[in-house]
Design an enzyme around this catalytic site. Sequence first.
Site, PDB file in Angstrom:
ATOM      1  N   GLU A  47       9.875   0.639   3.477  1.00  0.00           N
ATOM      2  CA  GLU A  47       9.378   0.100   2.204  1.00  0.00           C
ATOM      3  C   GLU A  47       8.109  -0.707   2.435  1.00  0.00           C
ATOM      4  O   GLU A  47       7.120  -0.578   1.693  1.00  0.00           O
ATOM      5  CB  GLU A  47      10.451  -0.780   1.567  1.00  0.00           C
ATOM      6  CG  GLU A  47      10.022  -1.485   0.302  1.00  0.00           C
ATOM      7  CD  GLU A  47      10.928  -2.659  -0.020  1.00  0.00           C
ATOM      8  OE1 GLU A  47      10.475  -3.555  -0.754  1.00  0.00           O
ATOM      9  OE2 GLU A  47      12.075  -2.686   0.466  1.00  0.00           O
ATOM     10  N   ASP A  51       4.493   0.518   0.892  1.00  0.00           N
ATOM     11  CA  ASP A  51       3.740  -0.342  -0.019  1.00  0.00           C
ATOM     12  C   ASP A  51       2.260  -0.345   0.361  1.00  0.00           C
ATOM     13  O   ASP A  51       1.380  -0.200  -0.492  1.00  0.00           O
ATOM     14  CB  ASP A  51       4.312  -1.759   0.029  1.00  0.00           C
ATOM     15  CG  ASP A  51       3.511  -2.740  -0.809  1.00  0.00           C
ATOM     16  OD1 ASP A  51       3.482  -2.586  -2.040  1.00  0.00           O
ATOM     17  OD2 ASP A  51       2.904  -3.652  -0.225  1.00  0.00           O
ATOM     18  N   ASP A 120      11.896   0.256  -4.583  1.00  0.00           N
ATOM     19  CA  ASP A 120      11.899   0.163  -3.118  1.00  0.00           C
ATOM     20  C   ASP A 120      12.053   1.545  -2.486  1.00  0.00           C
ATOM     21  O   ASP A 120      11.399   1.854  -1.481  1.00  0.00           O
ATOM     22  CB  ASP A 120      13.040  -0.740  -2.645  1.00  0.00           C
ATOM     23  CG  ASP A 120      12.823  -2.198  -3.019  1.00  0.00           C
ATOM     24  OD1 ASP A 120      11.698  -2.552  -3.428  1.00  0.00           O
ATOM     25  OD2 ASP A 120      13.790  -2.984  -2.914  1.00  0.00           O
ATOM     26  N   GLU A 123       8.781   3.490  -2.551  1.00  0.00           N
ATOM     27  CA  GLU A 123       7.884   3.025  -1.489  1.00  0.00           C
ATOM     28  C   GLU A 123       8.367   3.497  -0.124  1.00  0.00           C
ATOM     29  O   GLU A 123       7.554   3.899   0.724  1.00  0.00           O
ATOM     30  CB  GLU A 123       7.785   1.500  -1.516  1.00  0.00           C
ATOM     31  CG  GLU A 123       7.032   0.960  -2.722  1.00  0.00           C
ATOM     32  CD  GLU A 123       6.963  -0.547  -2.746  1.00  0.00           C
ATOM     33  OE1 GLU A 123       5.986  -1.076  -3.310  1.00  0.00           O
ATOM     34  OE2 GLU A 123       7.886  -1.200  -2.221  1.00  0.00           O
TER      35      GLU A 123
END
Length: 232
Positions: A47, A51, A120, A123
């Site tokens: 995650e 991102d 989440d 990502e």
Amino acid sequence: MNRDLKQLQSALGICFHNPSLLRQAFTHSSYVNENRVAGSKDNERLEFLGDAVLELTVSEYLYDTFPHRTEGELTKLRASIVCEPSLVLFAEQLDFGSYVLLGKGEELTGGRTRPALLADVFESFVGALYLDQGLEAVKVFLRQHVFPKLSGEGKPQILDYKTQLQEHTQQHNMGLLEYRIVEERGPAHEKEFIAEVKMGDKLLGQGCGRSKKEAEQQAAAQALLSLNVKVR
């Protein structure tokens, strides 16, 4: 119940060279904590990576697509794409929630449709795809499944989720909806609004946006997800 990740690869037209990376992307920490399977890892590190990869690839897309926009305008557009409500909608449209490995407690409390969890996972998937096949594969995925969902202005297309939520609650005699702006953040020229929608004392959804209207629409979208209603 989670679905087979082979189905997801088939649906996306993506074949992972390292299937364990894909499995990790869809493994919630609650599953690892409850099962203690040797070598099993949760998706939190992926995650973190995803991102950053999203920030870069979306920035490049906006930079190329809107050559006359200022830095401030591009920053606002990027924020509207990579914020949680938008990532939740992208994940929901790809049915990512059906593939997540959850612990029993998280499953029973509705984790599969929890907005933060879905964002989440999106990502994490991007992070896993980047490690498995590189940046170009991520760009292809986003061109196929994310960028077409953006308007001509570069923002995620805001559908009329408030109307859809209203129709659903009236059809099932659920009660009256109430929208409220609960927070305003940022300076006047970069204001961000946080809205929530309630039914009585029950919070159904929360959303953010650059206008009150957009924030309420995002809150309605999350409410539809929490009620397990497929967004149109």
